[in-house]
Design an enzyme around this catalytic site. Sequence first.
Site, PDB file in Angstrom:
ATOM      1  N   ARG A  88      48.552  42.519  45.962  1.00 58.90           N
ATOM      2  CA  ARG A  88      47.181  42.504  45.529  1.00 58.90           C
ATOM      3  C   ARG A  88      47.380  43.199  47.634  1.00 58.90           C
ATOM      4  O   ARG A  88      45.443  43.173  47.563  1.00 58.90           O
ATOM      5  CB  ARG A  88      47.380  40.238  45.573  1.00 58.90           C
ATOM      6  N   ASN A 143      42.727  38.687  35.601  1.00 59.05           N
ATOM      7  CA  ASN A 143      42.040  39.367  36.801  1.00 59.05           C
ATOM      8  C   ASN A 143      42.819  40.762  36.434  1.00 59.05           C
ATOM      9  O   ASN A 143      44.204  41.497  36.540  1.00 59.05           O
ATOM     10  CB  ASN A 143      42.407  39.594  37.857  1.00 59.05           C
ATOM     11  N   CYS A 163      36.458  32.708  33.066  1.00 63.29           N
ATOM     12  CA  CYS A 163      36.271  33.032  34.562  1.00 63.29           C
ATOM     13  C   CYS A 163      35.638  31.759  35.236  1.00 63.29           C
ATOM     14  O   CYS A 163      35.416  30.768  34.730  1.00 63.29           O
ATOM     15  CB  CYS A 163      35.468  34.648  35.398  1.00 63.29           C
ATOM     16  N   HIS A 193      33.186  39.573  36.309  1.00 65.36           N
ATOM     17  CA  HIS A 193      32.855  39.997  37.760  1.00 65.36           C
ATOM     18  C   HIS A 193      31.841  41.031  38.175  1.00 65.36           C
ATOM     19  O   HIS A 193      31.571  41.312  38.897  1.00 65.36           O
ATOM     20  CB  HIS A 193      34.665  40.320  38.687  1.00 65.36           C
ATOM     21  N   TYR A 240      30.750  39.096  43.587  1.00 64.41           N
ATOM     22  CA  TYR A 240      31.558  39.997  43.234  1.00 64.41           C
ATOM     23  C   TYR A 240      30.128  41.086  43.884  1.00 64.41           C
ATOM     24  O   TYR A 240      30.378  42.003  43.686  1.00 64.41           O
ATOM     25  CB  TYR A 240      31.885  39.868  41.839  1.00 64.41           C
TER      26      TYR A 240
END
Length: 418
Positions: A88, A143, A163, A193, A240
């Site tokens: 990440r 995700n 989500c 998102h 987002y």
Amino acid sequence: MKIAVIGGGSTYTPELVDGFARLGKTVSELVLIDPAADRLEIVGAFAARIFAAYGHPGKVTWTTDLDAGVTDADAAVIQLRVGGQRARISDETFPLECGCVGQETTGAGGLAKALRTVPVILDVAERIRERAKPGAWIVDFTNPVGIVTRALLDAGHRAVGLCNVAIGFQRRFAGYLGVDPATVVLDHVGLNHLTWERAAFVDGVDRLPELLSDHLPDISGEVDIPESIIAMLGAVPSYYLSYFYKHDKHVQESLGQQTRGQRVAEIEAILLDMYRDETLTAKPALLGERGGAYYSEAAVGLLASLFGLDDTSVHSVNVRNNGTLPFLPAEAVIEVSARAGLKGPDPLPVTAVPPDLAGLISHVYGYEELALDAALRGGRDRVYRALLAHPLIGQHDRADALTDKLIASGRSHLAWAR
């Protein structure tokens, strides 16, 4: 009912466990599955203490054996992070070197995550299909949810993506209005998102205009989007969308700063130490900083509906389009409000989507198609094409450089790149 949680060794799992302990009274067994044995032992023992503290009659078990864990499960919740926080942090870092936003679910970072995640999820799903009960549901929280859910559905799995963005808005709007959150029904539309709240119905009356009139500064601050944009749209974008509406500002503010992944890694280390305390029987306040607020309520509520225990609640889920948004193909996966039952989610009717929203949704959908193709078949050209198609990139020099950086950073997870 037996629920399997794949990725159960996550420090975030106690949030999900707390939800099942409070709300999932029909759960007879909650099994946590994770290859990280040491971490799983800590989280599993804490999860068992949470169930016991609530007096829940079900049992919590844990195992590193995926096949054993999913055997005879009625449903599986997938919350994997392939590559862990290290991957990440890479996703949040390498795009900045090319002047692009570093984020784990959108842009080049989001593509990197999709490439290493989709093959793993599909392998897990096949083993669920072989060993879980016939017709078992897969609820994906991994995700990028939209791309992963599309991959699962295309492979014939009984899957739905989940989500927590919409339930967060539902709870905040209910607080502003002073009503029970269950009475707030959102017109939640877009892709995972990439969504907007276009209405907030309470007893059939849209209260969103009132919310925008009375609480616009607060809402603007929560989503990090200028008041003028929200007022112009007459809708509330998810936070987002800030990466799209304020891309260059995000890039500048991120340079030289700690990434979100680095902060989460610090929080996780502290949480694991806390979970080792055998007197701890409730999720600690620090867990709230880990992210994913209301995920447990969303997951438990959706599963209750899918198993016919609640046919009135509305959920925001990732499902096949099938004509809900007429400007996208039927096979597309979209994120909308839906009622769910034994046959699965049934999207609520959606009014016409204005061209600025529809255009951006269509653009990102095109990228997602290419991203899934790259995740399934690999190859530098497919990665490059997906990056070039993304609205946050869209330039040859950037896409070309990002392609090389993405492949280099993720090579250990990409079989075709080794």
